[in-house]
Design an enzyme around this catalytic site. Structure first.
Site, PDB file in Angstrom:
ATOM      1  CE1 TYR A 142      44.553 -69.294 -14.197  1.00  0.00           C
ATOM      2  CE2 TYR A 142      46.612 -68.817 -13.085  1.00  0.00           C
ATOM      3  CZ  TYR A 142      45.293 -68.533 -13.303  1.00  0.00           C
ATOM      4  OH  TYR A 142      44.707 -67.492 -12.638  1.00  0.00           O
ATOM      5  CE  LYS A 187      29.448 -70.033 -20.665  1.00  0.00           C
ATOM      6  NZ  LYS A 187      28.255 -69.262 -20.267  1.00  0.00           N
ATOM      7  CG  ASP A 219      27.189 -67.713 -17.322  1.00  0.00           C
ATOM      8  OD1 ASP A 219      27.130 -68.841 -16.791  1.00  0.00           O
ATOM      9  OD2 ASP A 219      26.626 -67.448 -18.409  1.00  0.00           O
ATOM     10  CG  ASP A 243      42.621 -66.081 -10.741  1.00  0.00           C
ATOM     11  OD1 ASP A 243      43.078 -65.777  -9.625  1.00  0.00           O
ATOM     12  OD2 ASP A 243      42.756 -65.368 -11.753  1.00  0.00           O
ATOM     13  CG  ASP A 247      40.578 -61.627  -7.078  1.00  0.00           C
ATOM     14  OD1 ASP A 247      41.233 -62.453  -6.412  1.00  0.00           O
ATOM     15  OD2 ASP A 247      41.095 -60.660  -7.671  1.00  0.00           O
TER      16      ASP A 247
HETATM   17  C1  IPM Z   1      45.942 -66.063  -7.243  1.00  0.00           C
HETATM   18  C2  IPM Z   1      46.667 -65.066  -8.110  1.00  0.00           C
HETATM   19  C3  IPM Z   1      47.570 -65.803  -9.070  1.00  0.00           C
HETATM   20  C4  IPM Z   1      46.709 -66.703  -9.942  1.00  0.00           C
HETATM   21  C5  IPM Z   1      48.459 -64.892  -9.927  1.00  0.00           C
HETATM   22  C6  IPM Z   1      49.315 -63.980  -9.077  1.00  0.00           C
HETATM   23  C7  IPM Z   1      49.299 -65.670 -10.899  1.00  0.00           C
HETATM   24  O1  IPM Z   1      45.766 -64.239  -8.757  1.00  0.00           O
HETATM   25  O2  IPM Z   1      46.621 -66.837  -6.524  1.00  0.00           O
HETATM   26  O3  IPM Z   1      44.714 -66.075  -7.269  1.00  0.00           O
HETATM   27  O4  IPM Z   1      46.181 -66.257 -10.975  1.00  0.00           O
HETATM   28  O5  IPM Z   1      46.551 -67.872  -9.597  1.00  0.00           O
HETATM   29 MG    MG Z   2      43.752 -64.541  -8.232  1.00  0.00          MG
END
Ligand code: IPM
Ligand code: MG
Length: 355
Positions: A142, A187, A219, A243, A247
């Site tokens: 990032y 990884k 993975d 990240d 999700d």
């Molecule tokens: C999160 C989001 C952010 C990230 C985006 C919006 C930049 O996906 O907080 O997980 O990638 O960190």
């Molecule tokens: Mg995210």
């Protein structure tokens, strides 16, 4: 306590759920005799439109002086399909994390018994899943050196020993407070940065002899999380992997709208839902406010105000049990409630709680 809270509502559904967070924060402060003052500041696409910068200096100063930041969401579709845009709303979030030195992102993944059927995974797999992902938040790809022209592009997954040690320490310490099981996700079979992570984690292991530490490639971890999520207690990983995995974690709970997070480090901590700005739902009053409301619970808990946090968690659970739910988690035979209806119900519940 006397709270000074910076409120950054941002874009899309951000302003709607932000109001929910503020309402619940105020109700709890009122109940427990804390005073609270809010200072509102702009960020994201909203701030680009207004001042051309997704995290203006004035917003940073408001955050810096606050006890905590209540953050909602940033992002706008007009930037998503424009790879040449020079400034993007997400840069505001990244700038906030970097400038406040928020290197540790704490993302708990929990289930609610009454929502198990909402997970795309089988109920028997997700039942009792309860783990925390500690995501490194100010390093890696990032923030490493980037380059882009029409023929090539790269991002550098740069990590220093200092950055790795401090986030692993957070991981080990969380494990000590929980079931003493830490999974370091990397990884290391491919990436040099991961090999340094693993080396440092192995060096630190003897400092936490009670913690059972294991190592897993990312993975494999992605697979394990949906195959056997109850395996995990605390996982610690780098920025990009964290990240992606968080999700995935939201599928365990049943909706993205349920997962809160805390970002902590050098300066003011930030409390925010893990979901994005869901621009399609903007202004429709349908977004699930629970991730934002649970972020307020994490805020209180950060200040060791566990009773306050618990009251919010109890209220959220009661709202779910009473089927006062937004459309993403409502069961088929019940009409969905709006963002404000769910929020008002939770605020009422808190107002009526006996201390
Ligand atoms: C999160 C989001 C952010 C990230 C985006 C919006 C930049 O996906 O907080 O997980 O990638 O960190
Ligand atoms: Mg995210």
């Amino acid at each position: 306590m006397k709270f000074n809270i910076a409120v950054l509502a941002g874009d899309g559904i951000g302003p709607e759920i932000s109001k929910s967070g503020v309402a619940v924060m105020s109700a709890v402060c009122n109940k427990f005799g804390h005073s609270v003052e809010y200072t509102y500041a702009i960020c994201g696409a909203d701030a680009i439109d207004k001042v051309g910068n997704p995290f203006p200096e004035e917003t940073y100063q408001i955050c810096r002086k606050a006890d905590a930041v209540l953050f909602s969401a940033v992002g706008d579709p007009k930037y998503d399909n424009n790879p040449t845009a020079k400034v993007r709303p997400e840069q505001g979030l990244l700038a906030m994390r970097k400038q406040l030195g928020l290197y540790a992102n704490i993302r708990p993944v929990q289930t609610f018994e009454c929502l198990l059927h909402k997970s795309p995974l089988k109920t028997e797999i997700v039942r009792d899943a309860d783990f925390i992902c500690i995501r490194e938040l100010t390093g890696g790809m990032y923030f490493g050196e980037k380059y882009q022209d029409d023929n090539k592009a790269y991002d550098t997954n740069y990590y220093t020993r200092h950055e790795i040690e401090r986030i692993l320490k957070v991981g080990f310490e969380y494990a000590m407070q929980r079931k003493k099981h830490l999974t370091v996700i990397d990884k290391a079979n491919v990436l040099a940065s991961s090999r340094l992570w693993r080396q440092i984690a192995q060096e630190m292991e003897p400092l936490y002899p009670e913690v059972k530490t294991d190592y897993m490639y990312v993975d494999n971890a992605a697979m394990r999380m949906i195959q056997e999520p109850t395996f995990f207690d605390v996982m610690v990983t780098e920025n990009t992997f964290g990240d992606i995995l968080t999700d995935e974690g939201s599928c365990i709970s049943g909706s993205m709208g349920l997962l809160p997070s805390a970002s902590v480090g050098e300066q003011t901590p930030v409390f925010e839902p893990i979901h994005g700005s869901w621009p399609q739902a903007k202004g429709l009053n349908i977004a699930n406010p629970l991730a934002q409301i649970l972020s307020v619970a994490m805020l209180f808990e950060h200040f060791d105000l566990t009773e306050e946090g618990k009251m919010i968690r109890d209220a959220v659970k009661a709202s779910l049990d009473a089927n006062i739910r937004t459309q993403d988690i409502q069961t088929d035979n019940h009409a969905p409630y709006s963002t404000t209806q769910v929020t008002d119900w939770i605020v009422d519940y808190i107002n009526n709680c006996e201390l």
